[in-house]
Design a protein around this motif. Structure first.
Motif, short mmCIF file in Angstrom:
data_model
loop_
_atom_site.label_atom_id
_atom_site.label_comp_id
_atom_site.label_asym_id
_atom_site.label_seq_id
_atom_site.Cartn_x
_atom_site.Cartn_y
_atom_site.Cartn_z
N LYS A 135 -1.21 27.25 13.77
CA LYS A 135 -1.76 26.25 12.85
C LYS A 135 -1.68 26.76 11.42
O LYS A 135 -1.27 26.04 10.51
N SER A 136 -2.03 28.02 11.19
CA SER A 136 -1.97 28.61 9.85
C SER A 136 -0.53 28.68 9.35
O SER A 136 -0.28 28.42 8.17
N ALA A 137 0.41 29.02 10.22
CA ALA A 137 1.81 29.08 9.83
C ALA A 137 2.31 27.69 9.42
O ALA A 137 3.06 27.56 8.44
N LEU A 138 1.89 26.68 10.14
CA LEU A 138 2.28 25.31 9.82
C LEU A 138 1.69 24.90 8.46
O LEU A 138 2.38 24.33 7.62
N GLU A 139 0.41 25.23 8.25
CA GLU A 139 -0.23 24.92 6.97
C GLU A 139 0.45 25.67 5.83
O GLU A 139 0.66 25.10 4.75
N LEU A 140 0.80 26.91 6.03
CA LEU A 140 1.49 27.69 5.01
C LEU A 140 2.84 27.07 4.67
O LEU A 140 3.21 26.96 3.50
N GLU A 141 3.57 26.63 5.67
CA GLU A 141 4.86 25.99 5.43
C GLU A 141 4.67 24.70 4.64
O GLU A 141 5.47 24.39 3.75
N GLN A 142 3.62 23.95 4.93
CA GLN A 142 3.35 22.72 4.18
C GLN A 142 3.05 23.04 2.71
O GLN A 142 3.52 22.34 1.81
N VAL A 143 2.29 24.10 2.47
CA VAL A 143 1.99 24.52 1.10
C VAL A 143 3.27 24.96 0.39
O VAL A 143 3.50 24.61 -0.77
N ARG A 144 4.11 25.73 1.08
CA ARG A 144 5.38 26.16 0.48
C ARG A 144 6.25 24.96 0.09
O ARG A 144 6.88 24.95 -0.97
N GLN A 145 6.30 23.97 0.97
CA GLN A 145 7.08 22.77 0.67
C GLN A 145 6.51 22.02 -0.54
O GLN A 145 7.26 21.51 -1.37
N GLU A 146 5.20 21.96 -0.64
CA GLU A 146 4.56 21.30 -1.77
C GLU A 146 4.83 22.06 -3.07
O GLU A 146 5.13 21.45 -4.10
N VAL A 147 4.76 23.39 -3.05
CA VAL A 147 5.07 24.20 -4.22
C VAL A 147 6.53 23.97 -4.64
O VAL A 147 6.84 23.81 -5.82
N LYS A 148 7.42 23.93 -3.67
CA LYS A 148 8.84 23.69 -3.95
C LYS A 148 9.03 22.32 -4.60
O LYS A 148 9.79 22.17 -5.57
N ARG A 149 8.32 21.31 -4.10
CA ARG A 149 8.41 19.96 -4.65
C ARG A 149 7.91 19.93 -6.09
O ARG A 149 8.55 19.37 -6.98
N VAL A 150 6.77 20.58 -6.34
CA VAL A 150 6.19 20.61 -7.68
C VAL A 150 7.10 21.38 -8.64
O VAL A 150 7.32 20.96 -9.78
N LYS A 151 7.66 22.48 -8.17
CA LYS A 151 8.56 23.27 -9.00
C LYS A 151 9.79 22.44 -9.40
O LYS A 151 10.21 22.45 -10.56
N THR A 152 10.34 21.70 -8.45
CA THR A 152 11.47 20.83 -8.73
C THR A 152 11.08 19.75 -9.75
O THR A 152 11.83 19.46 -10.68
N GLU A 153 9.92 19.19 -9.57
CA GLU A 153 9.44 18.16 -10.51
C GLU A 153 9.27 18.74 -11.92
O GLU A 153 9.65 18.12 -12.91
N PHE A 154 8.70 19.94 -12.02
CA PHE A 154 8.55 20.62 -13.32
C PHE A 154 9.93 20.81 -13.96
O PHE A 154 10.14 20.52 -15.13
N THR A 155 10.87 21.34 -13.17
CA THR A 155 12.21 21.62 -13.67
C THR A 155 12.87 20.33 -14.16
O THR A 155 13.49 20.30 -15.22
#
Length: 172
Positions: A135-155
């Motif tokens: 469950k924690s690994a899944l949540e971590l992957e979701q957070v990583r995907q969200e950070v990636k999305r935000v980083k792309t949006e910033f860029t």
């Protein structure tokens, strides 16, 4: 560890008397318990009942406990239940074979019911910790995907992505 009613245990045992004893004892501890009379029935029950833990005899007709264990561990991989072999085979070579084949624990019949229950609780602690880890690994992957999305949006907006603390420093 206290038994919870959502913990499912499957007993695969061809001796009707011993099967009844195990069913009653584990149900009295608060577990959901189901039984199968041989390895073939056990395979079907594992697919339909989806137990958290399996207690299986080794020597049974049709499909023995070792075959059942191996099939479950190779077929279900990470989602396979914790597997305890409970058998009259007490030689070290038998224990090594069982554990190397995929059994998570091994008890020789006749065994003390207190020891069996302690091993069930220990196995279930591992099951619950594994579920929490997944469950924690899944949540971590979701957070990583969200950070990636935000980083792309910033860029895309021309906003520089902040550097991680210490990323610009050289190691001494």
């Amino acid at each position: 560890m206290k038994a919870t009613p959502d913990i499912r245990i499957l007993i695969v045992e061809d001796d009707p008397f011993f099967q009844r004893v195990l069913l009653k004892r584990l149900a009295a501890e608060g577990y959901q318990v189901q039984a199968a009379s041989d390895g073939r029935e056990g395979m079907k029950a594992i697919v339909t009942y989806e137990p958290d833990l399996v207690i299986s005899d080794w020597m049974m007709p049709h499909v023995d406990g070792l075959e059942l264990c191996q099939s479950v561990k190779t077929g279900l991989r990470e989602s396979s239940p914790y597997f305890i072999l409970l058998t009259a085979k007490g030689e070290i070579s038998d224990k090594l074979l069982a554990l190397d084949t995929g059994a998570d624990d091994y008890l020789v019949k006749p065994c003390d019911q207190g020891e069996l229950l302690a091993r069930v609780r220990a196995g279930l602690r591992i099951v619950l910790l594994t579920q929490d880890l997944r469950k924690s690994a899944l949540e971590l992957e979701q957070v990583r995907q969200e950070v990636k999305r935000v980083k792309t949006e910033f860029t895309n907006r021309g906003i520089p992505w902040p550097e991680a603390p210490g990323a610009g420093e050289k190691a001494a």
